[in-house]
Scaffold this active site. Structure first.
Site, PDB file in Angstrom:
ATOM      1  N   ASP A   1      49.261 -58.231 -47.314  1.00 10.30           N
ATOM      2  CA  ASP A   1      49.909 -58.175 -46.002  1.00 10.30           C
ATOM      3  C   ASP A   1      51.425 -58.210 -46.229  1.00 10.30           C
ATOM      4  O   ASP A   1      51.913 -58.759 -47.200  1.00 10.30           O
ATOM      5  CB  ASP A   1      49.481 -59.388 -45.178  1.00 10.30           C
ATOM      6  CG  ASP A   1      49.917 -59.307 -43.734  1.00 10.30           C
ATOM      7  OD1 ASP A   1      49.091 -58.906 -42.898  1.00 10.30           O
ATOM      8  OD2 ASP A   1      51.095 -59.655 -43.438  1.00 10.30           O
TER       9      ASP A   1
ATOM     10  N   ASP B   1      50.455 -54.081 -42.599  1.00 10.24           N
ATOM     11  CA  ASP B   1      51.765 -53.967 -41.956  1.00 10.24           C
ATOM     12  C   ASP B   1      52.879 -53.591 -42.924  1.00 10.24           C
ATOM     13  O   ASP B   1      54.051 -53.594 -42.551  1.00 10.24           O
ATOM     14  CB  ASP B   1      52.110 -55.243 -41.171  1.00 10.24           C
ATOM     15  CG  ASP B   1      51.652 -56.506 -41.866  1.00 10.24           C
ATOM     16  OD1 ASP B   1      51.238 -56.422 -43.038  1.00 10.24           O
ATOM     17  OD2 ASP B   1      51.704 -57.578 -41.241  1.00 10.24           O
TER      18      ASP B   1
ATOM     19  N   HIS C   1      48.194 -67.029 -41.995  1.00 10.96           N
ATOM     20  CA  HIS C   1      49.276 -67.988 -41.735  1.00 10.96           C
ATOM     21  C   HIS C   1      48.754 -69.368 -41.340  1.00 10.96           C
ATOM     22  O   HIS C   1      49.542 -70.286 -41.109  1.00 10.96           O
ATOM     23  CB  HIS C   1      50.214 -67.460 -40.633  1.00 10.96           C
ATOM     24  CG  HIS C   1      50.956 -66.217 -41.027  1.00 10.96           C
ATOM     25  ND1 HIS C   1      51.773 -66.171 -42.136  1.00 10.96           N
ATOM     26  CD2 HIS C   1      50.986 -64.971 -40.479  1.00 10.96           C
ATOM     27  CE1 HIS C   1      52.279 -64.940 -42.259  1.00 10.96           C
ATOM     28  NE2 HIS C   1      51.803 -64.198 -41.267  1.00 10.96           N
TER      29      HIS C   1
ATOM     30  N   HIS D   1      53.613 -59.807 -44.576  1.00 14.17           N
ATOM     31  CA  HIS D   1      54.146 -61.159 -44.413  1.00 14.17           C
ATOM     32  C   HIS D   1      53.581 -62.068 -45.504  1.00 14.17           C
ATOM     33  O   HIS D   1      52.429 -61.921 -45.896  1.00 14.17           O
ATOM     34  CB  HIS D   1      53.759 -61.726 -43.049  1.00 14.17           C
ATOM     35  CG  HIS D   1      54.247 -60.896 -41.899  1.00 14.17           C
ATOM     36  ND1 HIS D   1      53.497 -59.881 -41.351  1.00 14.17           N
ATOM     37  CD2 HIS D   1      55.412 -60.934 -41.216  1.00 14.17           C
ATOM     38  CE1 HIS D   1      54.180 -59.322 -40.362  1.00 14.17           C
ATOM     39  NE2 HIS D   1      55.350 -59.936 -40.261  1.00 14.17           N
TER      40      HIS D   1
HETATM   41 ZN   LIG Z   1      51.454 -59.523 -41.523  1.00 15.41          ZN
END
Ligand SMILES: [Zn+2]
Ligand SMILES: [Zn+2]
Lengths: 436, 557
Positions: free
Chosen positions: A151, A240, A112, A153
């Site tokens: 991931d 995740d 991120h 996200h």
């Molecule tokens: Zn994540």
């Protein structure tokens, strides 16, 4: 004794003395149970699998990749430098021919973290994969690299860093941004004018299980990679998507992760998120390691795995199949800017960035030179709730002479204007990174 | 040690049996003979008879024995059939770890926190036990994954086997460390050598009785410590590969080592290398490997390379090398091929037996290869020295590159900076100048190095290492290898765990009637992690490693 088919390097750095805060998901014991599982399985006795210590990234490794405000030391701690150093170590092992595959099982994560860094976003300060890729491009002859981010996200940081770079293909498979942080990663986000189609987003609906993920790999990711022909494939191996993860809503399993890795066949994997530290990480990491090393992983499964409970709804597969058209379209028929935009002029883009962990708001104005010769010199004007108006200028890898000169001019003008608190310069041609 | 008490150290090595008798004033006498490989008991008996007369025998208080018995049995595959019963649960396919003819994987699984995930198929155990005992198999090993976190399934397997077994090795009793494959191998070897070891122990005890000796007997382990004979009967596998440890502990007894140091034991065909950090010998991160099988047997960090005094000199297209084959004895001692010792002898660095024969041999080999004798001898010696230095550097590199898991260790990790190089073995003096100034360290050739191994055996302390694991959510605390398991309050802390580890270790040491030393007990690692569920801390995951440091009960300096 078990022998690995691929010589494999494992850089395991759990940072047992570092946390964002005591009950934050990114805390000391995140990899404790993974280490227990790996030790109990005898992973480190597998012939051909060697555990390595991470490098410690240097300031120049960060400044080659990011504009940091006020500076690299101001936005990082030792833990970030070791985590990024773990990724660099993985790259060095691979490119120096010591291993066939490398997995940096390190924390904290990085995907991120965007080009401009004012603080921590989504548990990330600096982007481990990007720092590694820029290290590679600075030290080795490798030029074409693909990042496949698995991931849950959307890796908005990695996407941001490579938005205008046609030589780094970024593919992200994630839970649809309408239902999860950071909210981005829609199919329509496909890269800037000089790199259209080199950002590929595959947003999957909540509840997607092994079947949906593997379909996305087989039918979308692999055909694109086959066409792009990267010299190196990097997997941002977030975990995740697991059905037991506490902060997401997917139904992926350890066996699914191992199969995904097997089919993707990455050269390097770098750990990203994954916060089901007892129920998922020990088994997912085991599965990924075995798959990368070329060892049978068919017995890897969570103790509580129940195929019926994590089966995806019928509608999901139909949706994913429909998604295929759109995704392949983005890569194979990206929007063209030819004839619409004149050369040697700046294209600008405004962006607002929110740093959830630190509560920072940042405003950016990006200006990139439309250049027929190279990816184009560019600058980023930025200010945030914690730092006044500043500027980043980058003369990119392989910049043409005109863009290199233009970079110098931008710097002079910026200095003369007196507008900026800090000016960060990334000169990839001269390999100089400094602030004014 | 009371005034007249004597300690006897016995190192029954592959080639020689060395014995030394140590009294209050130091070494009383020593003995050396060729080991009777086929009758180790006889070698032991002769050594005791050879070293101590009737009067002295009565005064022997303690006999420490380093023996190759278990090692040889494994290396030569003289192993008893063992029925290995394991349960694995999810993970790597347990068929990969198959060992021996009777290997059974049964249903049942425990996870990393020690929670039972699937119950054990106990009925199948008794069926298997009945079946194999019909084939005459009486030795068993029971190993389950994560048994060091919860030994219930291993205990259940043992109960189900019942009287079908003469003995059952339980995985969790071997070590608190994690590694299912190593646990399987170690448990298998332990059961496979147990009867041989037991018979040997019985014979030794008879023999001592015969000789009128009432000493306590201890067996040396690869970690440089000892264990009481009675205790070693249960875990004979701990006696493997103790030879190098004997030499290392010998150096520790003969020299007052307090700093970072390197030990070189240059023998006939090999050079053994060990490293000391601040005076303590370094321990291997994982257990020792035997016949390519990694085990859980704790060991000192030693390396052996094929360079020694009797190593043959080779010339190949102008490049000179030494070893790893044995060429000796040296020509000076009547051999037929020039060896490293002949090289030293030819250029008069040492004077050893027939120097003329050495000079002639080196001269002939030099002539054949169109070089001068001096150049050849120099090149051979330089090669040997370089090989040893390379190996030491590789070891130091390995220590430096050992993975660490905290930022603190990553940034503040201690480095080994050798201040002393101890050289022992036959050609030790010859090498003295060759290592002078290397790494900025001082070279020491200790006196009595020729009996260092027996001295090391004689003076080694009893060592024990334990790992405590506590989970305040589950309210359990376990120290698997010494059979401690109890319920703890939810407020149990790291400090409680450290106290319990020390107390349990002391208690266990007491039960072995091993003498307590002052500050020799140490916590090696201790950690406490939050167990968080949702966003709340619901307990602590606490781990403590504690040991009695390897060391000697007295120094002879
Ligand atoms: Zn994540
Ligand atoms: Zn250009």
């Amino acid at each position: 004794m078990i022998k690995a088919k691929n010589r494999m390097g494992l850089i395991f750095f759990p940072a047992y003395d570092w946390a964002i805060s005591p009950t934050h998901p990114e805390r000391e014991e995140r990899l404790l149970y993974t280490q227990d599982q790996l030790r109990e399985e005898g992973i480190f006795d597998i012939q051909g699998l060697v555990e390595y210590k991470p490098d410690i990234a240097r300031e120049e490794d960060v400044l080659r990749t990011h504009f940091c405000f006020p500076d690299a030391a101001g936005v990082t701690t030792e833990s970030h430098m070791i985590s990024a150093g773990g990724a660099i170590k993985a790259a060095r092992l691979l490119l120096d021919g010591q291993v066939d595959k490398a997995f940096a099982l390190v924390r904290p994560p990085g995907h991120h973290a965007m080009k401009s860094v004012h603080g921590n976003r989504g548990f990330c300060n600096i982007n481990n994969e990007a720092i590694m890729i820029e290290y590679i491009r600075d030290h080795y002859s490798t030029r074409r690299i693909a990042v496949v981010d698995t991931d849950c996200h959307h890796g908005d940081g990695t996407q941001d860093i490579y938005w205008n770079d046609p030589n780094v293909l970024y593919i992200s498979i994630h839970q649809d941004g309408r239902t999860l942080y950071p909210g981005s990663g829609h199919v329509s986000e496909c890269g800037g004018p000089t790199a259209a189609g080199r950002t590929v987003n595959i947003p999957l609906p909540p509840g997607t299980s092994d079947e949906g993920f593997l379909y996305a790999i087989d039918e979308m990711v692999l055909p694109i990679l086959k066409h792009f022909k990267p010299e190196i494939i990097v997997n941002s191996a977030g975990q995740d998507n697991h059905y037991s993860d506490p902060i997401t809503n997917m139904n992926f399993s350890a066996q699914g992760y191992a199969m995904l890795n097997d089919r993707l066949d990455p050269d390097i994997a770098v750990l990203e998120g994954g916060y089901s530290i007892q129920g998922a990480l020990p088994y997912v990491n085991l599965g990924i390691i075995l798959a990368m090393a070329g060892i049978d992983y068919s017995h890897v499964r969570e103790p509580d795995y129940d195929a019926a409970a994590v089966r995806q709804d019928k509608g999901i597969m139909d949706y994913v199949k429909r998604l295929k058209e759109a995704v392949l379209g983005v890569y194979f028929n990206p929007p063209t800017y030819e004839g619409l935009l004149p050369y040697r002029q700046y294209l600008t883009r405004r962006k607002n960035v929110f740093y959830d962990t630190d509560g920072i708001r940042e405003t950016q104005l990006e200006s990139i030179m439309r250049c027929g010769e190279c990816t184009g010199v560019w600058s980023l004007e930025t200010s945030s709730t914690v730092y006044p108006l500043s500027l980043g200028i980058e003369i990119p890898v392989g910049a043409c002479t005109a863009c290199e000169k233009e970079g110098g001019r931008l710097l002079d003008n910026a200095k003369k204007s007196g507008k900026y608190k800090t000016i960060q310069m990334i000169d990839r041609v001269k390999k100089e990174y400094y602030s004014r | 040690m009371n005034k007249s008490a004597l300690y006897l150290g016995l190192d029954v090595g592959g080639t020689h049996t060395d014995a030394v008798l140590i009294g209050e004033e130091g070494i009383v006498s020593h003995y050396k003979a060729v080991t009777d490989h086929d009758n180790l008991l006889l070698s032991v008996r002769k050594a005791i008879e050879g070293i101590a007369g009737g009067a002295d025998r009565k005064k022997i208080q303690r006999i420490n024995l380093s023996t190759t018995l278990s090692t040889n049995a494994i290396v030569e595959n003289r192993l008893e059939d063992v029925c290995v019963i394991i349960s694995a649960g999810p993970g790597i396919d347990p068929d990969n770890f198959k060992i021996g003819t009777y290997y059974y994987v049964i249903d049942g699984s425990i996870d990393h926190r020690g929670t039972e995930v699937r119950s054990l198929d106990a009925k199948l155990v008794s069926r298997i036990a009945g079946e194999v005992s019909g084939k005459g198999v009486k030795a068993f090993a029971a190993v389950t994954k994560f048994s060091t976190r919860n030994p219930e399934h291993e205990n259940l397997i043992a109960r189900e086997i019942g009287s079908a077994a003469d003995f059952v090795t339980l995985g969790h009793k071997l070590s608190g460390r994690l590694s299912f494959p190593r646990r399987i191998v170690t448990a298998y070897f332990n059961s496979a050598v147990r009867r041989i070891f037991e018979n040997f122990s019985d014979s030794i005890e008879e023999c001592l009785c015969d000789l009128g000796i009432e000493a306590e007997v201890n067996v040396l382990k690869a970690d440089g410590g000892t264990m009481p004979f009675s205790f070693s009967r249960g875990i004979p596998v701990e006696s493997i590969l103790s030879g190098p440890a004997a030499s290392v502990m010998g150096i520790a007894a003969l020299c007052d080592i307090t700093r970072d140091s390197i030990m070189l034991d240059i023998g006939g065909t090999t050079t053994d290398i060990a490293i000391f950090a601040a005076g303590a010998p370094l321990i291997e991160k994982e257990g020792i490997s035997l016949q390519g099988f990694p085990t859980l047997v704790r060991s000192l960090m030693t390396r052996s390379i094929g360079v020694g005094g009797d190593s043959a000199i080779h010339v190949n297209g102008g490049s000179v090398s030494v070893g790893p084959d044995r060429g000796g004895p040296a020509m000076a001692a009547g051999g037929t091929v020039p060896t490293l010792v002949d090289a030293f002898n030819a250029i008069r660095i040492v004077r050893f037996m027939d120097a003329e024969a050495s000079a002639q041999g080196i001269a002939d080999l030099a002539k054949k290869n169109g070089t001068s004798p001096d150049k050849l001898a120099d090149a051979a010696i330089e090669y040997a020295v370089a090989r040893i230095k390379d190996e030491v550097n590789a070891m130091l590199g390995e220590i430096r590159d050992r993975p660490v898991y905290t930022i603190h260790e990553m940034l503040e990790g201690k480095k080994i900076q050798p201040a002393l190089v101890y050289i022992m073995g036959g050609p030790a003096e010859a090498f003295r100048d060759k290592f002078a100034g290397w790494l900025g360290a001082e070279v020491v050739v200790p006196p009595n190095y020729d009996v260092a191994n027996a001295v090391g055996a004689a003076l080694a302390k009893t060592t024990i290492d334990i790992e405590l694991f506590a989970d305040t959510c589950r309210r359990t605390m376990i120290i698997p290898n010494i059979d401690v398991r109890r319920t703890i309050p939810s407020g149990y802390t790291l400090r409680d765990a450290e106290r319990d580890a020390r107390n349990s270790l002391a208690e266990h040491r007491g039960s072995l009637s091993a003498p307590a030393g002052g500050s020799d007990m140490e916590i090696i690692e201790s950690s406490s992690f939050n167990i968080v569920e949702g966003f709340y801390t619901v307990g602590r995951d606490i781990r403590v490693k504690c040991q009695i440091k390897p060391g000697v009960i007295k120094r002879l300096t």
